[in-house]
Scaffold this active site. Structure first.
Site, PDB file in Angstrom:
ATOM      1  N   GLY A   1      -2.926  -3.177  -2.980  1.00 48.09           N
ATOM      2  CA  GLY A   1      -3.335  -1.799  -2.749  1.00 48.09           C
ATOM      3  C   GLY A   1      -2.982  -1.257  -1.380  1.00 48.09           C
ATOM      4  O   GLY A   1      -2.627  -2.002  -0.461  1.00 48.09           O
TER       5      GLY A   1
ATOM      6  N   CYS B   1      -1.341  -0.558  -7.179  1.00 53.32           N
ATOM      7  CA  CYS B   1      -0.933   0.218  -6.014  1.00 53.32           C
ATOM      8  C   CYS B   1       0.023   1.313  -6.473  1.00 53.32           C
ATOM      9  O   CYS B   1       0.799   1.108  -7.403  1.00 53.32           O
ATOM     10  CB  CYS B   1      -0.227  -0.674  -4.994  1.00 53.32           C
ATOM     11  SG  CYS B   1       0.103   0.157  -3.415  1.00 53.32           S
TER      12      CYS B   1
ATOM     13  N   CYS C   1       2.439 -13.107   0.609  1.00 44.94           N
ATOM     14  CA  CYS C   1       2.580 -11.647   0.715  1.00 44.94           C
ATOM     15  C   CYS C   1       3.425 -11.114  -0.425  1.00 44.94           C
ATOM     16  O   CYS C   1       4.504 -11.616  -0.695  1.00 44.94           O
ATOM     17  CB  CYS C   1       3.326 -11.257   1.996  1.00 44.94           C
ATOM     18  SG  CYS C   1       2.615 -11.900   3.475  1.00 44.94           S
TER      19      CYS C   1
ATOM     20  N   CYS D   1      -7.538 -12.406   3.320  1.00 44.75           N
ATOM     21  CA  CYS D   1      -6.648 -11.299   2.981  1.00 44.75           C
ATOM     22  C   CYS D   1      -7.229 -10.607   1.755  1.00 44.75           C
ATOM     23  O   CYS D   1      -7.309 -11.199   0.684  1.00 44.75           O
ATOM     24  CB  CYS D   1      -5.261 -11.879   2.709  1.00 44.75           C
ATOM     25  SG  CYS D   1      -4.054 -10.667   2.196  1.00 44.75           S
TER      26      CYS D   1
ATOM     27  N   CYS E   1       7.744  -5.393  -3.822  1.00 44.66           N
ATOM     28  CA  CYS E   1       6.370  -5.891  -3.887  1.00 44.66           C
ATOM     29  C   CYS E   1       5.910  -6.040  -5.331  1.00 44.66           C
ATOM     30  O   CYS E   1       6.074  -5.131  -6.150  1.00 44.66           O
ATOM     31  CB  CYS E   1       5.441  -4.924  -3.139  1.00 44.66           C
ATOM     32  SG  CYS E   1       3.717  -5.447  -3.177  1.00 44.66           S
TER      33      CYS E   1
ATOM     34  N   SER F   1      -3.532  -2.853   7.120  1.00 42.97           N
ATOM     35  CA  SER F   1      -2.080  -2.756   6.984  1.00 42.97           C
ATOM     36  C   SER F   1      -1.738  -1.609   6.050  1.00 42.97           C
ATOM     37  O   SER F   1      -2.286  -1.502   4.953  1.00 42.97           O
ATOM     38  CB  SER F   1      -1.534  -4.081   6.417  1.00 42.97           C
ATOM     39  OG  SER F   1      -0.141  -3.986   6.203  1.00 42.97           O
TER      40      SER F   1
ATOM     41  N   GLU G   1      -6.900  -9.766  -6.366  1.00 38.33           N
ATOM     42  CA  GLU G   1      -6.813 -11.082  -5.767  1.00 38.33           C
ATOM     43  C   GLU G   1      -7.184 -11.049  -4.292  1.00 38.33           C
ATOM     44  O   GLU G   1      -6.932 -10.076  -3.587  1.00 38.33           O
ATOM     45  CB  GLU G   1      -5.404 -11.651  -5.999  1.00 38.33           C
ATOM     46  CG  GLU G   1      -5.205 -11.900  -7.487  1.00 38.33           C
ATOM     47  CD  GLU G   1      -3.812 -12.342  -7.878  1.00 38.33           C
ATOM     48  OE1 GLU G   1      -3.710 -13.179  -8.789  1.00 38.33           O
ATOM     49  OE2 GLU G   1      -2.830 -11.866  -7.305  1.00 38.33           O
TER      50      GLU G   1
ATOM     51  N   ASN H   1       9.071 -13.071  -0.262  1.00 39.51           N
ATOM     52  CA  ASN H   1       8.552 -13.986  -1.285  1.00 39.51           C
ATOM     53  C   ASN H   1       8.970 -13.492  -2.654  1.00 39.51           C
ATOM     54  O   ASN H   1       8.682 -12.350  -3.017  1.00 39.51           O
ATOM     55  CB  ASN H   1       7.023 -14.047  -1.201  1.00 39.51           C
ATOM     56  CG  ASN H   1       6.591 -14.642   0.128  1.00 39.51           C
ATOM     57  OD1 ASN H   1       7.023 -15.727   0.508  1.00 39.51           O
ATOM     58  ND2 ASN H   1       5.755 -13.917   0.861  1.00 39.51           N
TER      59      ASN H   1
ATOM     60  N   CYS I   1       6.617   0.275  -3.554  1.00 43.64           N
ATOM     61  CA  CYS I   1       7.614  -0.413  -2.722  1.00 43.64           C
ATOM     62  C   CYS I   1       8.419  -1.347  -3.620  1.00 43.64           C
ATOM     63  O   CYS I   1       7.854  -2.091  -4.428  1.00 43.64           O
ATOM     64  CB  CYS I   1       6.928  -1.182  -1.592  1.00 43.64           C
ATOM     65  SG  CYS I   1       5.953  -0.110  -0.514  1.00 43.64           S
TER      66      CYS I   1
HETATM   67  N1  SAH Z   1      -0.188  -1.611   1.178  1.00 44.64           N
HETATM   68  C1  SAH Z   1      -0.327  -2.226   2.456  1.00 44.64           C
HETATM   69  C2  SAH Z   1      -0.874  -3.635   2.431  1.00 44.64           C
HETATM   70  C3  SAH Z   1      -0.380  -4.589   1.377  1.00 44.64           C
HETATM   71  S1  SAH Z   1       0.942  -5.667   1.535  1.00 44.64           S
HETATM   72  C4  SAH Z   1       0.983  -2.227   3.173  1.00 44.64           C
HETATM   73  O1  SAH Z   1       1.995  -1.815   2.592  1.00 44.64           O
HETATM   74  O2  SAH Z   1       1.030  -2.575   4.344  1.00 44.64           O
HETATM   75  C5  SAH Z   1       0.901  -6.678   2.940  1.00 44.64           C
HETATM   76  C6  SAH Z   1       2.336  -6.913   3.451  1.00 44.64           C
HETATM   77  O3  SAH Z   1       3.134  -7.724   2.563  1.00 44.64           O
HETATM   78  C7  SAH Z   1       3.081  -5.604   3.609  1.00 44.64           C
HETATM   79  O4  SAH Z   1       3.762  -5.574   4.813  1.00 44.64           O
HETATM   80  C8  SAH Z   1       4.040  -5.667   2.455  1.00 44.64           C
HETATM   81  O5  SAH Z   1       5.117  -4.821   2.634  1.00 44.64           O
HETATM   82  C9  SAH Z   1       4.402  -7.133   2.433  1.00 44.64           C
HETATM   83  N2  SAH Z   1       5.069  -7.550   1.190  1.00 44.64           N
HETATM   84  C10 SAH Z   1       5.025  -6.935  -0.017  1.00 44.64           C
HETATM   85  N3  SAH Z   1       5.769  -7.602  -0.925  1.00 44.64           N
HETATM   86  C11 SAH Z   1       6.300  -8.662  -0.273  1.00 44.64           C
HETATM   87  C12 SAH Z   1       7.123  -9.740  -0.694  1.00 44.64           C
HETATM   88  N4  SAH Z   1       7.520  -9.867  -1.953  1.00 44.64           N
HETATM   89  N5  SAH Z   1       7.456 -10.668   0.224  1.00 44.64           N
HETATM   90  C13 SAH Z   1       7.002 -10.567   1.496  1.00 44.64           C
HETATM   91  N6  SAH Z   1       6.210  -9.588   1.940  1.00 44.64           N
HETATM   92  C14 SAH Z   1       5.853  -8.632   1.064  1.00 44.64           C
END
Ligand code: SAH
Length: 372
Positions: free
Chosen positions: A169, A115, A343, A108, A122, A201, A95, A300, A119
């Site tokens: 990713g 990925c 995000c 974005c 996410c 990021s 996406e 989110n 985390c």
């Molecule tokens: N893998 C990279 C980039 C992808 S995510 C990274 O970890 O930075 C972009 C941002 O969105 C990251 O800071 C991630 O931690 C955040 N993110 C992931 N899941 C989220 C969620 N459910 N709500 C808000 N931010 C989130």
């Protein structure tokens, strides 16, 4: 002609020059003309490149192609955010999200299908890791977005002013393809963005941060999400390999190498987990006097998550504590959450069910392949 056609999309300038010289016996300025056509004018068809000689175009068609990913769906949020799902193969998609603001337009983009970082908060993590995107697939997201935006709004060529690797990713886990893509974003014959307008990021791959500091000077954002190892080990498991005491020096080194600028630390606000005043104070101690900015991201939600978003008042208090300690902190505005484009909500499954469901919700029609 024997052999496969070379996809010119995503070839950095030096490689494109070598390609036209070796395969077509052409001068380097031909490569520059091609880049202008591909990136500035969004051409995908050699026939349209009217300032190239007929013969040269015919030669190009034999050995080269300009192939971009296929758009499966487009969704438009009530706030103007757009999300495209691009098909990578039969079941997997990625996406790309466009976020318009009065003074800029941010694209974005994704760097991998799925990925591997795992985390816990996410949505992308839930689908696991499938594969790295190629340079063409990374650059193709920008190419497609630019075309779609040009079609739908006047002055669309300037619609994308910033590019952030904050889609699906871990970009530093796909270093080999992400760096050449970023070079095209910054090339004046590519998308001509200044290095400050391209942001990578990362969840914190320390060796690659050092490598990037030597090789490419884009803006750096780091997903911190916790002020101590105990909590970060749980939320961002890569921390067990590269703890905070290793990660932060890598960030300061990155900034040193680049003469100024600060690292943006992303911090997702999870209700009752990492949002207490004590966490803000710990965070302030890590950041004080450093070239750092904190970006607080309201969590989110997505299906199946065990977390909840911190209340707005808690986020405001957290931000105030940081600011009171002299640490710059801002809260990220949530965009596109009605279309699961915010995000951490990108999941990109192209199962039949998803297609039907997305198709039903569409504000505009699904697009078909852009074949050349
Ligand atoms: N893998 C990279 C980039 C992808 S995510 C990274 O970890 O930075 C972009 C941002 O969105 C990251 O800071 C991630 O931690 C955040 N993110 C992931 N899941 C989220 C969620 N459910 N709500 C808000 N931010 C989130």
């Amino acid at each position: 002609m024997v052999g496969e056609r070379v996809n010119l999309l995503g070839l950095p300038r030096a490689q494109l020059e070598a390609f036209v010289a070796q395969r077509l016996g052409a001068k380097p300025f031909r490569a520059r003309q091609l880049m202008k056509w591909i990136y500035r004018r969004g051409a995908a068809d050699f026939s349209a490149m009217s300032d190239l000689a007929q013969d040269f175009r015919a030669q190009l068609r034999e050995v080269a192609e300009i192939t971009v990913p296929q758009i499966v769906t487009e969704q438009v949020s009530s706030d103007g955010t757009r999300k495209w799902m691009l098909r990578m193969d039969e079941v997997q998609g990625i996406e790309t999200v466009y976020i318009p603001e009065p003074d800029r337009g941010t694209l974005c983009i994704s760097s991998q299908v799925g990925c591997a970082m795992d985390c816990t908060f996410c949505a992308t993590a839930q689908q696991g890791f499938n594969r790295n995107l190629s340079v063409a697939e990374i650059v193709g997201q920008v190419w497609l977005a630019q075309r779609e935006l040009t079609e739908t709004r006047a002055g669309g060529a300037r619609a994308i002013t910033n590019i952030v690797f904050m889609g699906m990713g871990e970009p530093l886990a796909n270093y080999r393809n992400v760096v050449p893509a970023m070079r095209i974003f910054m090339d004046d014959l590519g998308y001509d963005l200044s290095r400050r307008r391209v942001t990578l990021s990362t969840s914190g791959l320390v060796p690659q941060i050092y490598k990037l500091a030597e090789e490419c000077n884009v803006a750096l954002a780091v997903s911190l999400h916790a002020p101590n190892d105990e909590l970060r080990n749980e939320l961002v498991p890569i921390n067990r390999k590269h703890p905070i005491a290793e990660l932060l020096p890598a960030c300061w080194h990155y900034i040193d190498q680049q003469n100024g600028r600060s690292v943006t630390f992303e911090y997702v606000m999870l209700d009752g987990v990492n949002d207490k005043p004590e966490h803000a104070r710990q965070l302030a101690r890590l950041m004080q006097g450093r070239p750092a900015k904190l970006n607080l991201i309201p969590f989110n939600v997505f299906p199946g998550t065990r977390y909840r978003r911190s209340p707005a008042a808690v986020i405001a208090r957290f931000r105030d504590i940081l600011n009171d300690h002299g640490v710059i902190a801002t809260t990220r505005k949530t965009r596109g959450d009605d279309i699961e484009a915010a995000c951490g909500q990108l999941a990109g499954k192209v199962t039949d069910r998803t297609l039907v469901r997305l198709g039903a919700k569409l504000h505009s029609t699904p697009r078909t392949a852009v074949e050349t």
